[in-house]
Design a protein around this motif. Structure first.
Motif, PDB file in Angstrom:
ATOM      1  N   ARG A  41     -14.274  -0.886  -3.128  1.00  0.00           N
ATOM      2  CA  ARG A  41     -13.394   0.051  -3.839  1.00  0.00           C
ATOM      3  C   ARG A  41     -14.092   1.363  -4.176  1.00  0.00           C
ATOM      4  N   ASP A  86      -3.469   6.504  -7.976  1.00  0.00           N
ATOM      5  CA  ASP A  86      -4.383   5.608  -7.253  1.00  0.00           C
ATOM      6  C   ASP A  86      -5.796   5.716  -7.823  1.00  0.00           C
ATOM      7  N   LEU A 137      -5.490  -3.652  -2.698  1.00  0.00           N
ATOM      8  CA  LEU A 137      -4.739  -2.450  -3.040  1.00  0.00           C
ATOM      9  C   LEU A 137      -3.378  -2.470  -2.346  1.00  0.00           C
ATOM     10  N   GLY A 142      -3.443   1.374  -6.513  1.00  0.00           N
ATOM     11  CA  GLY A 142      -4.565   1.903  -5.747  1.00  0.00           C
ATOM     12  C   GLY A 142      -4.275   2.462  -4.376  1.00  0.00           C
TER      13      GLY A 142
END
Length: 197
Positions: A41, A86, A137, A142
């Motif tokens: 991430r 996001d 996600l 996200g």
């Protein structure tokens, strides 16, 4: 002189833009993927910051009345709020942004080139969206800005290219549109180099 040299170009503007910017676009795609944006991430957040910075650059275009008269649902194509959400989902602050790369009143042909790049990234986003799922996600967390339009990504793209292809431009303006698209790709590349240095 051959017949080929004297025949008019039968390709559409969107096809010509794609051909003219192919090398720049391909180098950019390879550079982004070299950042291994789906490894974790944190890497994906770097990609989001690139997207955020580019969409700050072009945000004024979505309020341009001349463009809105040509491009269907132009304000609805704006993705900056989704990208900001996001980033917040991933616990990331919004990147500082000083000056947009383009003015809202950019000449029409040049603005169309910049929008071509932004809208084209929506098309590619459908592939990235599937890869983002590996990081947990999705359209609610996200990866909102990568999610397909409710009408479908292909239909949404065709609506844009139909509008783009139908605008009457002079030969000089055609060149301006290509220069605008090249400038947009180069601006994204500059953001990539900043974020992935």
């Amino acid at each position: 002189m051959s017949d080929i040299a004297t025949e008019p170009d039968s390709s559409t503007r969107s096809q010509r833009l794609k051909a003219a910017t192919h090398a720049t676009h391909d180098r950019l795609d390879r550079r982004i993927m070299a950042g291994d944006i789906f490894a974790n991430r944190d890497n994906f957040a770097r990609f989001l910051r690139v997207q955020y910075r580019f969409h700050c650059d072009i945000d004024g275009l979505y309020a341009n009345a001349a463009l809105a008269a040509l491009v269907p649902d132009l304000p609805g194509r704006r993705r900056l709020p989704q990208i900001a959400s996001d980033l917040r989902d991933l616990g990331q602050p919004l990147p500082p942004f000083a000056v947009a790369a383009v003015r809202a009143d950019l000449p029409l042909a040049t603005a169309l080139g910049w929008l071509y790049v932004a809208e084209g990234s929506n098309l590619g986003g459908s592939v990235l969206y599937k890869l983002a799922a590996k990081l947990g996600l999705n359209s609610g967390f996200g990866a909102r800005h990568l999610a397909a339009h409710p009408d479908g990504v292909a239909r949404h793209w065709r609506g844009f290219t139909a509008a783009l292809d139908s605008v009457a431009l002079s030969r000089a303006q055609e060149d301006e549109a290509i220069a605008g698209a090249e400038a947009a790709f180069q601006r994204v590349r500059a953001h990539v180099e900043d974020e992935f240095a």
